[in-house]
Design a protein around this motif. Structure first.
Motif, PDB file in Angstrom:
ATOM      1  N   PRO A  81      24.413 -25.329  14.220  1.00  7.68           N
ATOM      2  CA  PRO A  81      24.785 -26.648  13.678  1.00  7.68           C
ATOM      3  C   PRO A  81      23.888 -27.113  12.529  1.00  7.68           C
ATOM      4  N   GLN A  82      22.607 -26.774  12.564  1.00  8.31           N
ATOM      5  CA  GLN A  82      21.701 -27.193  11.496  1.00  8.31           C
ATOM      6  C   GLN A  82      22.130 -26.601  10.153  1.00  8.31           C
ATOM      7  N   LYS A  83      22.563 -25.339  10.178  1.00  8.87           N
ATOM      8  CA  LYS A  83      23.008 -24.708   8.939  1.00  8.87           C
ATOM      9  C   LYS A  83      24.370 -25.241   8.515  1.00  8.87           C
ATOM     10  N   GLN A  85      25.334 -28.208   8.857  1.00  9.14           N
ATOM     11  CA  GLN A  85      25.074 -29.508   8.250  1.00  9.14           C
ATOM     12  C   GLN A  85      24.742 -29.350   6.764  1.00  9.14           C
ATOM     13  N   GLY A  88      27.683 -29.772   4.403  1.00  5.68           N
ATOM     14  CA  GLY A  88      28.045 -31.144   4.061  1.00  5.68           C
ATOM     15  C   GLY A  88      27.133 -31.768   3.024  1.00  5.68           C
ATOM     16  N   GLU A  89      25.954 -31.207   2.857  1.00  2.88           N
ATOM     17  CA  GLU A  89      24.982 -31.755   1.918  1.00  2.88           C
ATOM     18  C   GLU A  89      25.018 -31.064   0.557  1.00  2.88           C
TER      19      GLU A  89
END
Length: 154
Positions: A81-83, A85, A88-89
Motif C-alpha cells: 500500500p505504501q508504494k 500511495q 496518487g502522488e
C-alpha cells in the motif's frame, strides 16, 4: 493463476472470478458483489492473519480456508500500500491520466469480462504502454547499476 472457486454469496461452483479488496471473499457477479459489500466485515480476515501460524486452520469453504491463501508467487507480485500511495502522488501519472483516450481504455479494462486478453491487446497500444511504464517506474524505481562502465568521450 488459480482456477475460480465457488462464489461466497450465491454458491455458484467455479464461478468466483472476483475478490473483495477489503476481506478477500470471492464472488461471481455484480449482484453478488453488492450483496457482499452490504455485509462485508473487512476486519475478519485481518484478525485471522494476526492470529498467527499457531491458530487452527479455518474450515474448508470459509474465506480464509487453506485453498484460498495467496501463493508465494502471487504474494511477490503484490504492491505494498505504501508504494501504491506513490501512484496518487505522481504528477507525471496525473498528467497522463488527463488524456481522455487513456481514461476510456482504463474504463474498458475495468468493465471487461476477459481482462487478461484485453490487457494483452492494450499492451500494444503506445499510450497504455506509456501509462504502464510510468506506473512501474513509480512502484519499482530502476536500481542503480553498479558494474556499468562509464561512457568515454572520443
Amino acid at each position: 493463476m488459480r482456477a475460480p472457486g465457488p462464489c461466497a454469496e450465491c454458491g455458484a461452483g467455479a464461478a468466483a472470478r472476483y475478490r473483495c479488496p477489503r476481506c478477500g471473499s470471492a464472488y461471481c457477479s455484480v449482484p453478488c458483489c453488492r450483496t457482499h459489500r452490504e455485509r462485508c466485515a473487512p476486519g475478519a480476515r485481518r484478525e485471522e492473519e494476526a492470529a498467527g501460524p499457531g491458530s487452527p486452520p479455518a474450515p474448508a469453504g470459509s474465506p480464509a480456508a487453506p485453498e484460498e491463501i495467496v501463493g508465494e508467487e502471487e504474494e511477490q507480485d503484490r504492491v505494498p500500500p505504501q508504494k501504491l500511495q506513490l501512484l496518487g502522488e505522481s504528477a507525471e501519472l496525473r498528467e497522463l491520466l488527463r488524456n481522455p483516450h487513456l481514461r476510456q481504455l482504463l474504463l474498458a479494462l475495468e468493465q471487461a469480462r476477459d481482462k487478461s486478453s484485453l490487457l494483452r491487446r492494450l499492451m500494444r497500444e503506445p499510450l497504455f504502454l506509456e501509462f504502464a511504464d510510468c506506473c512501474l517506474r513509480i512502484v519499482e524505481p530502476p536500481e542503480e547499476k553498479e558494474n556499468v562502465l562509464p561512457v568515454l568521450a572520443e
